[in-house]
Design an enzyme around this catalytic site. Structure first.
Site, PDB file in Angstrom:
ATOM      1  N   LYS A   1     -11.433  -0.972   6.470  1.00  0.00           N
ATOM      2  CA  LYS A   1     -11.835  -1.743   5.295  1.00  0.00           C
ATOM      3  C   LYS A   1     -12.836  -2.845   5.651  1.00  0.00           C
ATOM      4  CE  LYS A   1      -8.832   0.859   3.115  1.00  0.00           C
ATOM      5  NZ  LYS A   1      -8.023   1.459   4.189  1.00  0.00           N
TER       6      LYS A   1
ATOM      7  N   TYR B   1       0.846  -1.186   0.000  1.00  0.00           N
ATOM      8  CA  TYR B   1       0.000   0.000   0.000  1.00  0.00           C
ATOM      9  C   TYR B   1       0.888   1.245   0.000  1.00  0.00           C
ATOM     10  CZ  TYR B   1      -2.883   3.706   2.008  1.00  0.00           C
ATOM     11  OH  TYR B   1      -3.509   4.913   2.260  1.00  0.00           O
TER      12      TYR B   1
END
Length: 521
Positions: A336, A240
């Site tokens: 998430k 990420y």
């Protein structure tokens, strides 16, 4: 009232049902007050009144009170630890068994008492992992929780380091004279909602502790505090972008060094240095969906005494448990899949090692980026539907992946649930599912723009893991801070798109993509 070693001067009345707590070696006080008295210096003064019967302490010295205990119903408790129970379970046990207290209330009081003796962070520790002094303090917490009429410490110095004796006795005096705290002094340190959430996340990942942070990046930032200047960390080159930004912009400034490699294909041992302390992985990776062998990484990490840290955000604990595969620390962006509704932020660190747990608990207390109660509640709400959401989203992702493979302008589909994916067989071994993130490449930047600008049901937004399907453009969003060299090395081009597939109808999502692809000229 408490005493250690000398009973002189006590004038004590004990009534039926009162608790007499005895802390001493194994076998002490299991059935009688006498066994503890025998270990103390013979009293010269003082009286004890038991259920209306008063006697001089000197008179009862050496006499068995078993029959009197049976007649009066007094509770005599020995507070040694039991090897198969945690500190928290030990303290709770007396409240549940003797005071017939409900589990939830017993746990609340038990945590208060562990905090009073400075061992709240050791609540989930077993005696075999605690020093003698710590075990003694747990025993004292267990006794204090039951509010005994008499607490006898049988030579406390036998189990306590000398410098701790005063601290323990001061704790007893304070508890006796001033009462107890609520156990939650300040919300930054802990609050009931966050504590409940942390227990659930720890159990989902099969760790001994989970720490809830305000965001995923706050969790990773705190995690880096376990390292010191001069330490070296091997990281996956496809991570990420926010993690990479933190490592290269903040942690390097603070003296850490990093080596980026493709952990799915290289031998990590070739990159280990004398100062290497950890391996940091994502699997599958973001956004190129590479799959690394966690058991193999763990084997090599342990060989060189390194930590294995795994970001498990993409699969969630529903599909994968890195700790069971040998990882030491698991990272989650709770924003998430755990949250699941794109309406809150959260991050987690989970470990199965007590030494790491203690480090992280100190760091989160000191740095302060803890999760607020309302956000904790929202994540708890999301976890209730984690399983059904993950199953539905994965089912949709596989259908969309098969659809995209057949499209003229789609040059590549990266989804580990496809048999053509190089990590397909490995995923079947180390995970229970493939997740719902997929990446695909089209034949031009213009086509990528066209798709982003014309999808209707699918939303062009930078996130993942919610009920909605989102499409992301990594080169300008999640990985915008990577250098051109890093982008090229990972294959992140201006033709790459990432889908976080939600729980809408798969036919509707495919129809949306089909319509936008048909408009391409």
């Amino acid at each position: 009232m408490y005493t250690d070693k000398v009973l002189d001067g006590i004038d004590l009345t004990i009534n039926q049902g009162d608790v007499v707590a005895i802390i001493g070696p194994s076998g002490t006080g299991k059935s009688t007050f006498l066994r503890c008295v025998d270990r103390l210096e013979k009293p010269e003064t003082g009286t004890i009144t038991i259920d209306g019967e008063t006697q001089d302490l000197a008179h009862i010295y050496g006499k068995d009170l078993t029959e009197l205990r049976k007649k009066t119903g007094m509770v005599f408790q020995n507070f040694n630890l039991f090897s198969k129970k945690t500190a928290l379970q030990n303290v709770m046990e007396g409240l549940i068994v003797v005071k017939k207290m409900k589990k939830e209330e017993a746990e609340r009081i038990a945590r208060e008492q562990l905090k009073n003796v400075g061992l709240l962070d050791h609540a989930n520790h077993y005696p075999r992992h605690m020093s003698g002094g710590q075990q003694q303090r747990v025993a004292i917490a267990r006794a204090l929780a039951m509010e005994p009429k008499l607490l006898l410490l049988d030579e406390p110095t036998s189990a306590l380091d000398p410098e701790l004796v005063g601290e323990v006795l001061d704790t007893i005096k304070k508890a006796a004279n001033e009462g107890y705290t609520s156990g939650y002094d300040y919300s930054r340190l802990q609050n009931p909602t966050r504590e409940h959430l942390e227990k659930i996340v720890a159990s989902l990942e099969e760790g001994i502790d989970a720490l809830a942070f305000s965001t995923g990046m706050a969790a990773i930032t705190a995690l880096m505090e376990i390292f010191k200047p001069g330490d070296h960390i091997i990281i996956d080159e496809d991570l990420y972008g926010g993690s990479v930004r933190l490592f290269h912009s903040i942690n390097v400034k603070n003296g850490l060094t990093f080596t980026s490699v493709d952990l799915s294909s290289v031998d990590v041992e070739d990159y280990i240095q004398d100062n290497t302390k950890a391996i940091y992985a994502e699997t599958p990776t973001n956004p190129m969906m590479r799959v690394s062998d966690l058991k193999e990484l763990s084997k090599k990490a342990k060989k060189h005494e390194l930590l294995l840290i795994v970001d498990n955000t993409f699969l969630s604990p529903y599909f994968q448990n890195p700790l069971k595969l040998g990882a030491d620390i698991v990272v989650h962006s709770g924003t998430k899949y755990l949250g699941g509704h794109n309406d809150t932020l959260a991050g987690f660190l989970i470990t199965n090692r007590e030494d790491i747990q203690e480090q992280l608990r100190f760091i989160i207390k000191t740095t302060g980026a803890t999760l607020a109660p309302m956000d904790s509640w929202l994540i708890l709400r999301g976890i209730k539907t984690l399983g059904v959401r993950m199953d539905r989203a994965q089912e949709n992702a596989l259908k969309i992946a098969h659809f995209l493979e057949k499209q003229e302008y789609v040059t590549r589909v990266l989804y580990p649930g496809l048999e053509s994916h190089p990590g397909y067989e490995l995923m079947k071994k180390q995970a229970r599912g493939f997740g719902s993130i997929l990446t695909f490449e089209v034949d031009s930047k213009e086509r990528a723009y066209h798709i982003l600008e014309n999808v209707k049901l699918i939303q062009f937004a930078e996130s993942l893991g919610g009920t909605e399907t989102l499409i992301t453009y990594p080169i300008t969003q999640t990985h915008a801070d990577l250098s051109r060299e890093e982008l090229d090395r990972n294959g992140i081009t201006d033709r790459i798109l990432r889908l976080s597939v939600g729980i809408e109808g798969a036919e509707d999502l495919i129809a949306d993509l089909e319509a936008v692809l048909k408009k391409i000229k």
